[in-house]
Design an enzyme around this catalytic site. Structure first.
Site, short mmCIF file in Angstrom:
data_model
loop_
_atom_site.label_atom_id
_atom_site.label_comp_id
_atom_site.label_asym_id
_atom_site.label_seq_id
_atom_site.Cartn_x
_atom_site.Cartn_y
_atom_site.Cartn_z
N ARG A 50 24.90 4.91 -4.88
CA ARG A 50 24.08 4.66 -3.68
C ARG A 50 24.00 5.80 -2.74
O ARG A 50 23.06 6.05 -1.99
CB ARG A 50 24.92 3.58 -2.95
CG ARG A 50 24.22 2.97 -1.69
CD ARG A 50 24.40 1.79 -1.55
NE ARG A 50 25.71 1.02 -1.68
CZ ARG A 50 26.79 1.44 -0.88
NH1 ARG A 50 26.65 2.04 0.03
NH2 ARG A 50 28.00 0.89 -1.16
N TYR A 103 -0.38 4.32 11.52
CA TYR A 103 -0.06 3.45 10.23
C TYR A 103 0.53 1.96 10.59
O TYR A 103 1.48 1.76 11.33
CB TYR A 103 0.87 4.10 9.34
CG TYR A 103 1.34 3.14 8.06
CD1 TYR A 103 0.36 2.44 7.07
CD2 TYR A 103 2.65 2.65 7.72
CE1 TYR A 103 0.51 1.82 6.14
CE2 TYR A 103 2.97 2.06 6.83
CZ TYR A 103 1.95 1.54 5.94
OH TYR A 103 2.29 0.63 4.81
N ASP A 176 4.94 11.92 10.88
CA ASP A 176 4.57 11.24 9.68
C ASP A 176 3.30 12.27 9.25
O ASP A 176 2.16 12.26 9.74
CB ASP A 176 3.92 9.81 10.05
CG ASP A 176 3.43 9.23 8.69
OD1 ASP A 176 3.40 9.92 7.78
OD2 ASP A 176 3.79 8.06 8.51
N LYS A 201 2.41 8.43 -1.65
CA LYS A 201 0.87 8.67 -1.68
C LYS A 201 0.63 10.15 -2.29
O LYS A 201 1.08 10.23 -3.49
CB LYS A 201 0.48 8.75 -0.13
CG LYS A 201 0.98 7.74 0.63
CD LYS A 201 0.50 6.20 0.31
CE LYS A 201 0.87 5.21 1.01
NZ LYS A 201 0.57 3.93 0.65
C1 LIG Z 1 0.67 7.25 6.96
C2 LIG Z 1 1.66 6.33 6.13
N1 LIG Z 1 3.08 6.39 6.88
C3 LIG Z 1 3.73 5.56 6.06
C4 LIG Z 1 3.59 4.67 4.99
C5 LIG Z 1 4.65 3.71 4.42
O1 LIG Z 1 4.78 4.12 2.92
P1 LIG Z 1 5.45 3.09 1.90
O2 LIG Z 1 4.24 2.26 1.58
O3 LIG Z 1 5.75 3.94 0.69
O4 LIG Z 1 6.46 2.19 2.68
C6 LIG Z 1 2.02 4.52 4.59
C7 LIG Z 1 1.64 3.57 3.61
O5 LIG Z 1 0.60 3.44 3.57
C8 LIG Z 1 1.29 5.48 5.06
O6 LIG Z 1 -0.10 5.52 4.94
#
Ligand SMILES: Cc1ncc(COP(=O)(O)O)c(C=O)c1O
Length: 382
Positions: A50, A103, A176, A201
């Site tokens: 873990r 997001y 991000d 992604k």
């Molecule tokens: C810019 C961005 N940040 C965070 C996330 C969240 O990622 P996850 O779907 O792997 O939780 C996404 C998902 O689409 C995203 O496009």
């Protein structure tokens, strides 16, 4: 500085060779527990699955190298698990500033869960640095969160300036950088403290892994707290997913370059399309974030763009219904191109315009991608 370029290092996943067999692809470590030495120590450094795993560490080493992260990287079971761990490492009463348009799932989490956690959350139009300056409360703001380019308008935020504003207020800056990926932006080198990726992604790139990553400029108390949260809450990535992620990242440089090149070609051609009212892509001089993007992005402007259908919401939805090569699906950054009517995904209260189609450009022939979109746009009902 390492002797080899990032492109060389990532292609070989840091050149790791299995010490037992000399295999160029190390085995996947699936064990959940490890044998204690007779003297009661754990000489290999692993105790339980873990908190830690060798296959996960291998993928983390690649991400830390790509992000030039002195403190290293941590992998999580999803992008959301990585992002929320950062906010959970704050204390009740702390204040955070995040973008109004970002997001959507993280924005919803901030507006619902983070405030119940006791965080003060202010959402601002982040591209406007005066708005950020006005929102930070010196001494109380502990985190500024930005996403650049940001979903779904691809808003660009100046990382270096945001870092200055955050640091002057005594706050950390987290970025991000999912859409830019390490191929196009180096947030830590620009002054950010933390960088986050939905590794689901473009880092993985093949739409077959859900994963999240954090990388840190400094191994301070905050970073240790994030690592403790991951370990205690069991948010670590699984070893199979970590293996797939490492395999995907080996081709990041090639994929990101090809996808960004195709995205720019499509953005330029779609700008002249009679059924397209607007193209949103940071690589276009008409985009509000273009000047900053030119300064802070390298090797292209990423694989994400949006178009606004001249015929409005109905035409946008109908266009998505008529494509044949593009896949009508959410997510982004994979080798296959995706199209989605974004407002349908984000639901009520979204700041996303109803006529917007979000396009994730893959590695297919850009002429085919254009032709397919062109026939769908022309055939769509208004
Ligand atoms: C810019 C961005 N940040 C965070 C996330 C969240 O990622 P996850 O779907 O792997 O939780 C996404 C998902 O689409 C995203 O496009």
């Amino acid at each position: 500085m390492p002797r080899w370029s990032k492109r060389s290092l990532v292609a070989q996943a840091m050149g790791t060779v299995d010490p037992l067999t000399r295999a160029v692809v190390p085995p996947i470590h699936v064990a959940t527990t490890y044998v204690r030495d007779p003297d009661n120590a754990y000489s290999a450094g692993y105790i339980y699955g873990r908190p830690d795993n060798a296959t996960v560490r291998q993928a983390e080493a690649v991400i830390a190298m790509l992000e030039e992260a002195e403190a290293g990287a941590l992998l999580f079971a999803s992008g959301m698990a990585a992002a929320t761990a950062v906010f959970q490492a704050l204390d009740p009463g702390d204040h955070v500033v995040a973008p109004k348009v970002m997001y959507w799932a993280l924005r919803n989490w901030l507006a619902t869960e983070a405030v119940r956690w006791g965080l003060g959350v202010d959402l601002v139009p982040m591209a406007d640095l005066d708005a950020l300056r006005d929102a930070v409360r010196p001494g109380r703001t502990k985190l500024v969160w930005i996403e650049t380019p940001a979903n779904p308008l691809w808003t660009v935020t100046d990382i270096a300036h945001a870092a200055e504003v955050a640091h002057a207020a005594g706050a950390r800056l987290a970025v991000d950088s999912t859409v830019a990926s390490p191929a196009h932006t180096r947030p830590l080198a620009l002054g950010a403290d933390l960088v986050m990726h939905a590794a689901t992604k473009i880092l993985n790139g093949h739409s077959d892994v859900i994963a999240g990553a954090l990388a840190a400029a400094r191994a301070d108390d905050f970073w240790e707290r994030i690592a403790r949260i991951r370990a205690s809450q069991g948010a670590i990535l699984g070893p199979f997913e970590a293996y797939l992620l490492t395999r995907g990242m080996r081709t990041l440089a090639l994929r990101a370059a090809a996808q960004a090149q195709s995205a720019l070609i499509l953005a330029e051609r779609l700008q002249a399309h009679p059924r397209v009212a607007r193209v949103l892509y940071p690589g276009l001089p008409t985009h509000s974030g273009h000047a900053v993007a030119v300064r802070q992005m390298e090797g292209g402007f990423g694989s994400m763009l949006s178009i606004r259908a001249a015929g409005g919401e109905g035409a946008a939805i109908d266009t998505a219904a008529r494509v044949e090569l593009w896949k009508r699906a959410t997510s982004l950054g994979g080798v296959e191109s995706l199209i989605e009517h974004r407002a349908s995904v984000e639901g009520a209260g979204t700041p996303c315009p109803p006529d917007l189609l979000r396009l994730s450009v893959g590695i297919e022939d850009p002429d085919d991608l254009f032709d397919d979109l062109d026939q769908a746009l022309r055939a769509a009902h208004r």
